[in-house]
Enzyme design. Sequence first.
Site, mmCIF file in Angstrom:
data_model
loop_
_atom_site.group_PDB
_atom_site.id
_atom_site.type_symbol
_atom_site.label_atom_id
_atom_site.label_comp_id
_atom_site.label_asym_id
_atom_site.label_seq_id
_atom_site.Cartn_x
_atom_site.Cartn_y
_atom_site.Cartn_z
ATOM 1 N N ASP A 1 9.754 1.002 -8.846
ATOM 2 C CA ASP A 1 9.068 -0.266 -9.090
ATOM 3 C C ASP A 1 7.672 -0.228 -8.462
ATOM 4 O O ASP A 1 6.661 -0.505 -9.112
ATOM 5 C CB ASP A 1 9.907 -1.396 -8.474
ATOM 6 C CG ASP A 1 9.309 -2.766 -8.737
ATOM 7 O OD1 ASP A 1 8.632 -2.924 -9.763
ATOM 8 O OD2 ASP A 1 9.518 -3.665 -7.909
ATOM 9 N N ASP B 1 6.001 8.703 1.416
ATOM 10 C CA ASP B 1 4.725 8.277 2.004
ATOM 11 C C ASP B 1 3.646 9.333 1.763
ATOM 12 O O ASP B 1 2.546 9.028 1.285
ATOM 13 C CB ASP B 1 4.871 7.916 3.497
ATOM 14 C CG ASP B 1 5.802 8.830 4.262
ATOM 15 O OD1 ASP B 1 6.439 9.691 3.632
ATOM 16 O OD2 ASP B 1 5.895 8.706 5.493
ATOM 17 N N LYS C 1 12.933 9.301 0.769
ATOM 18 C CA LYS C 1 12.749 9.116 2.217
ATOM 19 C C LYS C 1 14.031 9.595 2.903
ATOM 20 O O LYS C 1 14.621 8.891 3.733
ATOM 21 C CB LYS C 1 12.461 7.625 2.485
ATOM 22 C CG LYS C 1 11.913 7.333 3.854
ATOM 23 C CD LYS C 1 10.452 7.686 4.019
ATOM 24 C CE LYS C 1 10.022 7.494 5.452
ATOM 25 N NZ LYS C 1 8.671 7.987 5.729
ATOM 26 N N TYR D 1 18.148 -2.604 -5.261
ATOM 27 C CA TYR D 1 18.243 -3.692 -6.243
ATOM 28 C C TYR D 1 19.688 -4.095 -6.518
ATOM 29 O O TYR D 1 19.945 -4.889 -7.405
ATOM 30 C CB TYR D 1 17.583 -3.284 -7.557
ATOM 31 C CG TYR D 1 16.082 -3.456 -7.541
ATOM 32 C CD1 TYR D 1 15.302 -2.768 -6.628
ATOM 33 C CD2 TYR D 1 15.443 -4.307 -8.441
ATOM 34 C CE1 TYR D 1 13.939 -2.911 -6.609
ATOM 35 C CE2 TYR D 1 14.073 -4.461 -8.432
ATOM 36 C CZ TYR D 1 13.325 -3.766 -7.513
ATOM 37 O OH TYR D 1 11.964 -3.913 -7.495
#
Length: 339
Positions: free
Chosen positions: A229, A205, A172, A125
């Site tokens: 988010d 994931d 990740k 962001y």
Amino acid sequence: MSTHSIVLVPGDGIGPEVSAAVQSVFEAAEAPVSWITRYAGVSAMTEVGSVLPEETVETIQEHGVALKGPCTTPVGKGFTSVNVTLRKRLDLYAACRPVRNLGGVETRYKDVDIVVVRENTEGLYAGIENEVTPGVVTSIKVVTERATHRIARWAFEYARAHGRKTVTCMHKANIMKMGDGLFIRCAREIDKEYPDIQYNELIIDAGCMRLVQDPTKFDVLLLSNLYGDVLSDLCAGFVGGLGVTPGANFGEKCAMFEAVHGSAPDIAGKGVANPLAFIMSSVMMLNHLAETRNDPRCKATADKIKGAYNRALEDGQKTRDLGGELNTEGFVKALIERM
Ligand code: NAI
């Protein structure tokens, strides 16, 4: 009677409708709050010629607490998100979104009680995007030690203060070895200061799959900006959707309360939006005032409103998104009758 001055930013789309709902509820509850209305979003462009007038930012800085409706952001073009800019300008680095089942709201899952803690100022962001050459674009993810340490500390402090047992960081770092790698390194460093809180890590994931299989296994989630988010909306789905998920953004100097949902253009102006997520956000705001300003009237008002909306839901008084038949006004009336 002395009151707390709160900056109300109605925002766009359903924002003004849910803001009016909160104002009616606060009036009926005799909340010790007085509103200062300021504008942001597309509506501010119409009213005062800027999507984020300086006066809005300054008024929030001056009074320290705001209740903000959703602001529309154009997709794939146009101005930078007002929400993101406000959070950055006010350095509201921690987004806190509690996700709990509510009595009377039937969902696939029971006993969900998760708190999403999202880093609010950087990550993907950061808004640093470049067109390297036509057809080639880079979006830069910014991760700093300073911002990650403070959001991790905020999550652990929250867990300790609220009797929570576990903080789970999803990442990740197997792919983004440097960016997400730094994020988990910082989280691990902060974990060492909190031996009373269990710390777990999951690759995001697999984490999403585990969440959907059994959300009751999760407690506090620590997430960078974009993951936070996405997972906020995912978690909202466990307990009845965006109509029942409140939120708050905290910084050192200011706090701004807003629902997880956006401006919902598909239902805006129809008077059918569920005002509950925004009402719940305003209850979080009252609890914050009670704690930070040592005002027991705010806690009493928060309890009064919370008790009333819980009774309304248990009596089947629900808006359409929750399978009921009420419109915005109907739900507010049902809530006030039970106060
Ligand atoms: P959205 O949250 O506005 O709507 C998603 C879906 O949920 C829609 O079908 C909507 O009708 C429904 N919904 C949302 N809130 C509801 C409520 N209170 N009662 C009943 N149904 C409700 O997300 P969307 O459509 O992706 O975004 C619309 C706009 O809002 C965009 O411009 C986006 O950038 C902005 N947005 C602003 C946020 C903020 O101000 N914090 C947060 C999320 C989106």
